[in-house]
Write a protein that holds these residues in place. Structure first.
Motif, short mmCIF file in Angstrom:
data_model
loop_
_atom_site.label_atom_id
_atom_site.label_comp_id
_atom_site.label_asym_id
_atom_site.label_seq_id
_atom_site.Cartn_x
_atom_site.Cartn_y
_atom_site.Cartn_z
N LYS A 52 2.19 -5.96 -6.08
CA LYS A 52 1.12 -6.30 -7.01
C LYS A 52 1.58 -7.23 -8.13
O LYS A 52 0.78 -7.96 -8.72
N GLU A 53 2.88 -7.22 -8.42
CA GLU A 53 3.38 -8.00 -9.56
C GLU A 53 3.64 -9.46 -9.18
O GLU A 53 3.89 -10.28 -10.05
N SER A 148 10.18 8.76 -2.58
CA SER A 148 10.14 7.92 -3.77
C SER A 148 10.16 6.43 -3.45
O SER A 148 9.88 5.62 -4.30
N ASP A 149 10.48 6.07 -2.22
CA ASP A 149 10.59 4.66 -1.86
C ASP A 149 9.90 4.45 -0.52
O ASP A 149 10.34 4.93 0.49
N ASP A 150 8.79 3.72 -0.54
CA ASP A 150 8.00 3.52 0.67
C ASP A 150 8.58 2.47 1.60
O ASP A 150 8.13 2.29 2.71
N ALA A 199 10.51 -10.60 -4.17
CA ALA A 199 10.37 -9.16 -3.93
C ALA A 199 11.65 -8.42 -4.31
O ALA A 199 11.61 -7.33 -4.90
N LYS A 200 12.80 -9.01 -3.99
CA LYS A 200 14.08 -8.39 -4.33
C LYS A 200 14.28 -8.34 -5.85
O LYS A 200 14.78 -7.34 -6.40
N SER A 206 12.24 -3.25 -11.40
CA SER A 206 11.61 -1.93 -11.40
C SER A 206 12.64 -0.82 -11.59
O SER A 206 12.37 0.20 -12.22
N LYS A 207 13.86 -1.04 -11.07
CA LYS A 207 14.92 -0.04 -11.21
C LYS A 207 15.31 0.17 -12.67
O LYS A 207 15.79 1.24 -13.05
N ARG A 208 15.12 -0.87 -13.49
CA ARG A 208 15.59 -0.80 -14.88
C ARG A 208 14.50 -0.34 -15.85
O ARG A 208 14.74 -0.24 -17.04
#
Length: 209
Positions: A52-53, A148-150, A199-200, A206-208
């Protein structure tokens, strides 16, 4: 015939077919997965709809279709994967305009890319899932991450009825970059339409958070 609702579990590069990707659909009320081989363009379009981002600077083909459909008050109600012949999935897009439904034949990858953009549900018949559905075997570490991770990495799609082993693949590392640098690189990747890199970068950001 009984319909089964599906959700997208993940996309990964298929090492068994050069230039192809594996789209994994998961039955909503079960553990079976439906693997579908799709092309690079369709994989990119589906990935962008999931991320979405990430906003492309120009509309992709499926975005253009959505804009065109909305301009003429056409909505996509659902997508049905209705046939499997010689390993090829056939799908129908159920559209509605002025309360009149129309059924449009489509490639499964295109149908799913549009379903995501219209927030339309995806279904298949139970007979197809019985024939082509598989169970994905996770390592204990991957199983812990599943909720937690799709996203999942599929190294190999085997013949019908066989088990697919799951193993992790390391993504390009951006750990040395600061958060501001990551956002800057993300903007550049989107501007240059390098959505795989985008995407990467989005994942690292997102991890941070």
């Amino acid at each position: 015939m009984s319909l089964v609702r599906l959700k997208i579990k993940g996309i990964s590069y298929s090492q068994t077919q050069n230039g192809a990707y594996a789209l994994i659909l998961n039955e909503v009320d079960g553990d079976r997965k439906l693997p579908i081989v799709i092309g690079a363009f369709e994989a990119q379009s589906i990935a962008i709809a999931l991320e979405k981002e990430i906003k492309p600077p120009r509309p992709l083909t499926h975005d253009l279709f959505k804009n065109f459909a909305e301009r003429f008050d056409i909505s996509v109600k659902q997508v049905i994967i209705h046939k499997l012949v010689d390993g090829v999935f056939y799908s129908s897009i159920i559209c509605e305009r002025d309360k009149i439904e129309e059924i449009i034949d489509a490639r499964t990858s295109d149908a799913i890319a549009l379903a995501l953009r219209f927030n339309a549900p995806i279904f298949t018949y139970r007979t197809i899932l019985d024939k082509a559905g598989i169970f994905l075997k996770f390592s204990s570490k991957e199983k812990e991450k599943e909720d937690s991770d799709d996203s999942i990495m599929v190294n190999e799609i085997l013949q019908e009825g066989e088990t697919v082993e799951i193993s992790s693949q390391s993504s390009e590392s951006y750990q040395e970059l600061s958060l501001d640098e990551l956002h800057s690189e993300l903007d550049k990747a989107v501007a240059s339409e390098d959505y795989e890199k985008a995407a990467k970068l989005r994942d690292e950001i997102s991890k941070r958070k």
